[in-house]
Design a protein around this motif. Structure first.
Motif, PDB file in Angstrom:
ATOM      1  N   ASN A   1      -7.644   6.963  -9.165  1.00  0.00           N
ATOM      2  CA  ASN A   1      -6.903   6.372  -8.156  1.00  0.00           C
ATOM      3  C   ASN A   1      -5.523   5.814  -8.939  1.00  0.00           C
ATOM      4  OD1 ASN A   1      -5.856   5.115  -5.797  1.00  0.00           O
ATOM      5  ND2 ASN A   1      -7.149   3.338  -5.701  1.00  0.00           N
ATOM      6  N   VAL A   2      -4.726   6.870  -8.986  1.00  0.00           N
ATOM      7  CA  VAL A   2      -3.424   6.695  -9.749  1.00  0.00           C
ATOM      8  C   VAL A   2      -2.515   7.130  -8.698  1.00  0.00           C
ATOM      9  CG1 VAL A   2      -1.855   7.222 -11.273  1.00  0.00           C
ATOM     10  CG2 VAL A   2      -4.238   6.855 -11.938  1.00  0.00           C
ATOM     11  N   ALA A   3      -1.404   6.258  -8.463  1.00  0.00           N
ATOM     12  CA  ALA A   3      -0.207   6.641  -7.448  1.00  0.00           C
ATOM     13  C   ALA A   3       1.232   6.732  -8.345  1.00  0.00           C
ATOM     14  CB  ALA A   3      -0.257   5.933  -6.137  1.00  0.00           C
TER      15      ALA A   3
ATOM     16  N   ILE B   1       7.791  -2.974  -5.078  1.00  0.00           N
ATOM     17  CA  ILE B   1       6.708  -2.227  -5.747  1.00  0.00           C
ATOM     18  C   ILE B   1       5.478  -3.124  -5.389  1.00  0.00           C
ATOM     19  CG2 ILE B   1       6.741  -3.401  -8.012  1.00  0.00           C
ATOM     20  CD1 ILE B   1       5.999  -0.647  -9.099  1.00  0.00           C
ATOM     21  N   ILE B   2       5.355  -4.472  -5.202  1.00  0.00           N
ATOM     22  CA  ILE B   2       4.159  -5.204  -4.982  1.00  0.00           C
ATOM     23  C   ILE B   2       3.740  -4.653  -3.545  1.00  0.00           C
ATOM     24  CG2 ILE B   2       3.076  -7.392  -4.165  1.00  0.00           C
ATOM     25  CD1 ILE B   2       4.499  -8.534  -6.870  1.00  0.00           C
ATOM     26  N   GLU B   3       4.747  -4.800  -2.664  1.00  0.00           N
ATOM     27  CA  GLU B   3       4.360  -4.454  -1.194  1.00  0.00           C
ATOM     28  C   GLU B   3       3.902  -2.877  -1.048  1.00  0.00           C
ATOM     29  OE1 GLU B   3       4.005  -6.295   1.126  1.00  0.00           O
ATOM     30  OE2 GLU B   3       5.711  -7.915   1.346  1.00  0.00           O
ATOM     31  N   SER B   4       4.379  -2.161  -1.896  1.00  0.00           N
ATOM     32  CA  SER B   4       3.936  -0.591  -2.172  1.00  0.00           C
ATOM     33  C   SER B   4       2.292  -0.537  -2.602  1.00  0.00           C
ATOM     34  CB  SER B   4       4.658   0.190  -2.823  1.00  0.00           C
ATOM     35  OG  SER B   4       6.184   0.250  -2.413  1.00  0.00           O
ATOM     36  N   TYR B   5       1.810  -1.535  -3.217  1.00  0.00           N
ATOM     37  CA  TYR B   5       0.502  -1.253  -3.790  1.00  0.00           C
ATOM     38  C   TYR B   5      -0.489  -1.342  -2.692  1.00  0.00           C
ATOM     39  CZ  TYR B   5      -3.205  -2.621  -7.147  1.00  0.00           C
ATOM     40  OH  TYR B   5      -4.510  -2.506  -7.757  1.00  0.00           O
ATOM     41  N   ARG B   6      -1.567  -0.531  -3.126  1.00  0.00           N
ATOM     42  CA  ARG B   6      -2.553  -0.426  -1.959  1.00  0.00           C
ATOM     43  C   ARG B   6      -3.940  -0.551  -2.835  1.00  0.00           C
ATOM     44  NH1 ARG B   6       1.220  -1.285   0.521  1.00  0.00           N
ATOM     45  NH2 ARG B   6       1.984  -0.190   2.292  1.00  0.00           N
TER      46      ARG B   6
ATOM     47  N   GLY C   1       3.425  -5.694   5.474  1.00  0.00           N
ATOM     48  CA  GLY C   1       3.463  -4.870   6.764  1.00  0.00           C
ATOM     49  C   GLY C   1       1.947  -4.386   6.976  1.00  0.00           C
ATOM     50  N   ASP C   2       1.082  -4.152   5.946  1.00  0.00           N
ATOM     51  CA  ASP C   2      -0.244  -3.732   6.226  1.00  0.00           C
ATOM     52  C   ASP C   2      -1.311  -4.507   6.523  1.00  0.00           C
ATOM     53  OD1 ASP C   2       0.096  -4.613   3.403  1.00  0.00           O
ATOM     54  OD2 ASP C   2      -0.560  -2.663   2.630  1.00  0.00           O
ATOM     55  N   MET C   3      -0.874  -5.798   6.611  1.00  0.00           N
ATOM     56  CA  MET C   3      -1.702  -6.920   7.139  1.00  0.00           C
ATOM     57  C   MET C   3      -2.516  -7.291   5.800  1.00  0.00           C
ATOM     58  SD  MET C   3      -0.565  -7.916   9.919  1.00  0.00           S
ATOM     59  CE  MET C   3      -1.734  -9.030  10.326  1.00  0.00           C
ATOM     60  N   VAL C   4      -1.942  -6.981   4.825  1.00  0.00           N
ATOM     61  CA  VAL C   4      -2.768  -7.506   3.606  1.00  0.00           C
ATOM     62  C   VAL C   4      -2.151  -8.932   2.855  1.00  0.00           C
ATOM     63  CG1 VAL C   4      -3.493  -6.833   1.383  1.00  0.00           C
ATOM     64  CG2 VAL C   4      -3.831  -5.499   3.150  1.00  0.00           C
TER      65      VAL C   4
ATOM     66  N   TYR D   1      -4.631  -9.670  -2.131  1.00  0.00           N
ATOM     67  CA  TYR D   1      -4.428  -9.270  -3.553  1.00  0.00           C
ATOM     68  C   TYR D   1      -3.741 -10.406  -4.283  1.00  0.00           C
ATOM     69  CZ  TYR D   1      -5.312  -4.257  -2.469  1.00  0.00           C
ATOM     70  OH  TYR D   1      -5.908  -3.055  -2.324  1.00  0.00           O
ATOM     71  N   ARG D   2      -4.161 -10.942  -5.382  1.00  0.00           N
ATOM     72  CA  ARG D   2      -3.676 -11.709  -6.387  1.00  0.00           C
ATOM     73  C   ARG D   2      -2.952 -11.136  -7.523  1.00  0.00           C
ATOM     74  NH1 ARG D   2      -6.945 -16.778  -6.220  1.00  0.00           N
ATOM     75  NH2 ARG D   2      -7.117 -16.963  -8.438  1.00  0.00           N
ATOM     76  N   PHE D   3      -1.691 -11.037  -7.453  1.00  0.00           N
ATOM     77  CA  PHE D   3      -0.896 -10.304  -8.492  1.00  0.00           C
ATOM     78  C   PHE D   3      -0.632 -11.342  -9.291  1.00  0.00           C
ATOM     79  CE2 PHE D   3      -0.228  -7.677  -4.833  1.00  0.00           C
ATOM     80  CZ  PHE D   3      -0.181  -6.641  -5.497  1.00  0.00           C
TER      81      PHE D   3
END
Length: 206
Positions: A185-187, A131-136, A57-60, A4-6
């Motif tokens: 897809n809203v979280a 919050i970035i680490e929480s993004y899926r 942690g999710d290998m992304v 993911y490129r933020f």
């Protein structure tokens, strides 16, 4: 491995009538930095951390690829390492800045943008990383506090929602919370410390 490129976009284009001056230039008491420099310093530190750690942690792979300042056309605001983005849609509030930044992020091949109001002076590196680490890969990952609910100017938007944002603008609907209409897809991201999301709107609050 997915990457993911933020982008991080600091919103500095508000008129700040209650503050009496542009918020980006207000000095934080006991700190010495301006509102703008404080939030940008935190974003820069978060970028260094993610560049170093590289894998969540999710290998992304998640990296802050670009940094923007959302500004009005009449503002001359610059910061090293940041691209100043003028509002394409003028005088319609922050939704105009969101549309303009998402367009730039799409052109820069970013996947998603974390928008941050420049007056959240307690917001820090840790919260950006969290919050970035929480993004899926959501269309929107809204931060939500207990007292004030959704925080649209402290949330992550996929560049894919640009069409929705432009459609809302074309319909004259400038409410940020309505951008989610029609999205599947809203979280919600719930911070550990809601005080980091406090906005400072007048000199009496400093």
């Amino acid at each position: 491995m997915k990457e993911y490129r933020f982008a991080v976009a600091v919103m500095a284009g508000g008129h700040s009538t209650r503050m009496g001056q542009s918020k980006h230039s207000v000095i934080i008491k006991g700190d010495g930095r301006t509102f703008l420099n404080k939030i940008c310093d935190e974003a820069d530190e978060a970028k260094k951390h993610l560049d170093r750690e590289n894998i969540s942690g999710d290998m992304v792979r998640k990296k802050i690829f670009q940094r923007y300042l959302s500004v009005r056309e009449d503002q001359d605001i610059k910061r090293d390492g940041y691209i100043s983005v003028n509002d394409i849609y003028k005088d319609i509030g922050p939704i105009g800045g969101i549309a303009s930044v998402l367009k730039c992020a799409e052109e820069d091949a970013c996947d998603a943008v974390l928008f941050l109001a420049c007056d959240m002076i307690k917001y820090d590196k840790k919260e950006i990383i969290n919050i970035i680490e929480s993004y899926r890969g959501e269309d929107i990952l809204y931060a939500e506090t207990k007292e004030r609910g959704l925080q649209p100017l402290a949330s992550i938007y996929s560049v894919s929602v640009l069409e929705n944002v432009i459609s809302a603008i074309d319909q004259g609907n400038y409410r940020l919370r309505d951008i989610r209409k029609g999205l599947s897809n809203v979280a919600i991201y719930k911070p550990e410390d809601d005080t980091k999301y406090n906005n400072y709107n007048s000199p009496d609050e400093l």
